[in-house]
Design an enzyme around this catalytic site. Structure first.
Site, PDB file in Angstrom:
ATOM      1  N   ASP A   1      23.495 -28.014 -11.883  1.00 47.47           N
ATOM      2  CA  ASP A   1      22.130 -27.769 -12.329  1.00 47.47           C
ATOM      3  C   ASP A   1      21.219 -27.886 -11.113  1.00 47.47           C
ATOM      4  O   ASP A   1      21.712 -28.028  -9.989  1.00 47.47           O
ATOM      5  CB  ASP A   1      21.730 -28.759 -13.446  1.00 47.47           C
ATOM      6  CG  ASP A   1      20.779 -28.128 -14.448  1.00 47.47           C
ATOM      7  OD1 ASP A   1      19.720 -27.612 -14.006  1.00 47.47           O
ATOM      8  OD2 ASP A   1      21.076 -28.118 -15.646  1.00 47.47           O
TER       9      ASP A   1
ATOM     10  N   ASP B   1      21.103 -28.020 -23.419  1.00 42.32           N
ATOM     11  CA  ASP B   1      21.125 -27.530 -22.044  1.00 42.32           C
ATOM     12  C   ASP B   1      22.145 -28.342 -21.268  1.00 42.32           C
ATOM     13  O   ASP B   1      21.845 -29.410 -20.747  1.00 42.32           O
ATOM     14  CB  ASP B   1      19.739 -27.644 -21.413  1.00 42.32           C
ATOM     15  CG  ASP B   1      19.648 -26.837 -20.123  1.00 42.32           C
ATOM     16  OD1 ASP B   1      20.665 -26.244 -19.708  1.00 42.32           O
ATOM     17  OD2 ASP B   1      18.555 -26.792 -19.534  1.00 42.32           O
ATOM     18  N   ALA B   2      23.382 -27.841 -21.227  1.00 45.01           N
ATOM     19  CA  ALA B   2      24.466 -28.594 -20.593  1.00 45.01           C
ATOM     20  C   ALA B   2      25.188 -27.727 -19.561  1.00 45.01           C
ATOM     21  O   ALA B   2      26.030 -28.215 -18.831  1.00 45.01           O
ATOM     22  CB  ALA B   2      25.448 -29.089 -21.647  1.00 45.01           C
ATOM     23  N   LYS B   3      24.873 -26.448 -19.522  1.00 43.82           N
ATOM     24  CA  LYS B   3      25.421 -25.518 -18.518  1.00 43.82           C
ATOM     25  C   LYS B   3      26.927 -25.684 -18.361  1.00 43.82           C
ATOM     26  O   LYS B   3      27.455 -25.768 -17.260  1.00 43.82           O
ATOM     27  CB  LYS B   3      24.683 -25.692 -17.189  1.00 43.82           C
ATOM     28  CG  LYS B   3      23.181 -25.381 -17.321  1.00 43.82           C
ATOM     29  CD  LYS B   3      22.427 -25.369 -16.016  1.00 43.82           C
ATOM     30  CE  LYS B   3      20.978 -24.936 -16.182  1.00 43.82           C
ATOM     31  NZ  LYS B   3      20.119 -25.838 -16.972  1.00 43.82           N
ATOM     32  N   ARG B   4      27.630 -25.683 -19.500  1.00 44.36           N
ATOM     33  CA  ARG B   4      29.064 -25.850 -19.466  1.00 44.36           C
ATOM     34  C   ARG B   4      29.743 -24.539 -19.084  1.00 44.36           C
ATOM     35  O   ARG B   4      29.155 -23.452 -19.206  1.00 44.36           O
ATOM     36  CB  ARG B   4      29.584 -26.321 -20.825  1.00 44.36           C
ATOM     37  CG  ARG B   4      29.065 -27.682 -21.257  1.00 44.36           C
ATOM     38  CD  ARG B   4      29.480 -28.787 -20.286  1.00 44.36           C
ATOM     39  NE  ARG B   4      29.265 -30.116 -20.840  1.00 44.36           N
ATOM     40  CZ  ARG B   4      28.275 -30.945 -20.487  1.00 44.36           C
ATOM     41  NH1 ARG B   4      27.396 -30.598 -19.568  1.00 44.36           N
ATOM     42  NH2 ARG B   4      28.171 -32.155 -21.032  1.00 44.36           N
TER      43      ARG B   4
END
Lengths: 311, 311
Positions: B109, A104-107
């Site tokens: 985030d 979960d790094a939302k790159r």
């Protein structure tokens, strides 16, 4: 021949008989006392070591219970290079235990930079530095910024979950903006659905998934019919306020089509009143909280069918 | 008393007499031959070492020329933990040389996870692992996802650049979606402007900036008037196709209000026909390309006034 990510994930969900995913979100001030040291708040290397022990300890507990874990990169990045080394070893440990790893790094970025992120996180030890099965991706930069991730998924049998409708209140600012075709998140939802419909696995689902928060139950069922080939990653139960009842719309009639993430309510379970009897044994508290969450989801959604079909 | 980021940045731009920022985007297959080793493509630690030497070598050249450097996190992440250690040392080297460091990581985030990213990257060595001056941030998760970054900027005198209108063609998918109030990127632009207007520094600009691609020159000038207190970070010149002429609208009448990033056209200058005479001395080629870019920007935009005012 290796399977596409979507089939690997669904097979693992069927085997474990639950769509629950455990989020690995370590925080220094909430580590079990056994893992704290006097200077772990000051020295990044000591803190990173404690994070690694904590996350690997969770993995050792939940490996028999769930199909996947979802490390949250931010908390490891907060510790600098030692934190990144700890994250690396946590991923390795999870894969060695046969768990699917969703980073979960939302790159998200453009062109060759997106390619670099895709190669960094997606693949196996021979072709990727972090060697995860799956990555969360932010769509604000548009379709050409998603494409390098989509291409990589196909090349190395991995997956992504694209942020569509997030669980936080402020998510509405952009995602709920009214456009000619409905709220803006429909634009993203329809694009993701197209990408997954192009390459469905043998279960009918593709490897390009969508993040849809559990805090919007009516949108979950709405999007379930709008995105028939797309697996959902659903955060928001537990500490974020949604309950298992809110998840019902995320699943298809076979109990597939969604995985459910819970982080804090499980990994810090020994702090909760319900598990105060296990306060001295944090791993048993984690196990009990995961078991209770699995039972709740099975009781309140069609994912309960996974139990019947395998037992 | 320390200055807000916006004033530190503007002071540095005035001192160096140019808004140019050099992007540090190392790629294995484009390193100068002197920095390549036979196994640098295979061993991450060797490759990371080459990235570090390359980026520090660029910093040593441009420290007298520009106010800031912008490392691109993705290329370092691609090398796993050794890459992150190299990134850490590159940031340290840039700060030691007095350069402002803008970490281009496009993080974003919710809640405590956004707090973790903010603390990871923004601050100094005493309170932040990566200790950068500034971070690029993705707004898809909405206003409450930006707020932890905004709060952190105020606490530690740092800055962020929020993606508003990106330079890639596909950026239009979400950003240009028509809403009641114009294209969607206006929603983000207006929010960023509000955040910066609340805390303007002595130059009238706040520390919450906006990324606006140079590939949309008409939007640059349009947004310049719409966002009077917001500094722009403008990518897109050079390898991405925009020219110095396209930048004119980004600046206010004093030549302030924008910084201009160029990465590949400068850091890989020895590969370009214009600098083929310097092919054997990659650092002199970098220096020459930066100098030429600085001159182009000064000739084509009001940033030329920075030269007059200081000389």
């Amino acid at each position: 021949m290796p399977s596409p990510f979507s089939d690997r994930l669904i097979d693992a969900v069927r085997k474990k008989q639950t769509p629950l995913v455990v989020g690995l979100d370590p925080r220094l001030d909430r580590l079990p006392s056994q893992l704290r040291t006097s200077n772990s708040g000051r020295d990044p290397a000591t803190a990173a070591d404690a994070f690694e022990k904590f996350c690997c300890g969770i993995i050792d507990v939940v490996e028999c219970q769930v199909a996947a874990v979802k490390p949250q990169a931010a908390f490891f990045e907060m510790l600098g290079p030692p934190g990144m080394s700890a994250l690396f070893r946590v991923v390795q440990h999870a894969r060695a235990k046969g768990l699917i790893v969703i980073m979960d790094a939302k790159r998200g970025d453009i062109g060759s930079t997106a390619e670099a992120y895709a190669q960094a996180y997606l693949g196996d030890e021979d072709n990727s530095a972090w060697a995860c099965d799956c990555l969360t991706v932010n769509p604000y930069l548009g379709d050409d910024s998603l494409q390098p991730f989509v291409d990589r998924c196909q090349q190395v049998d991995c997956g992504i979950f694209v942020l569509v409708r997030t669980s936080n209140p402020g998510g509405s600012m952009i995602q709920e903006t009214e456009t000619r075709d409905g709220p803006l998140f429909y634009t993203v939802a329809d694009h993701v659905q197209q990408l997954s419909a192009r390459l469905p696995g043998r279960n009918g689902y593709g490897s390009i998934g969508a993040v849809i928060g559990a805090t919007h139950p009516e949108q979950l069922s709405n999007l379930r019919s709008r995105m028939p080939n797309t697996i959902f990653l659903v955060p928001g139960i537990g500490a974020q306020g949604a309950t298992a009842k809110d998840l019902a719309g995320a699943f298809d009639s076979n109990g597939l089509g969604a995985i459910i993430n819970s982080s804090r309510a499980i990994i810090f379970a020994w702090e909760r009143d319900e598990y105060s009897g296990l306060a001295d044994d944090w791993q048993r508290a984690v196990e009990a909280a995961a078991e209770d969450t699995i039972a709740d989801i099975a009781a309140e959604t069609s994912a309960g069918k996974l139990l019947q079909s395998e037992s």
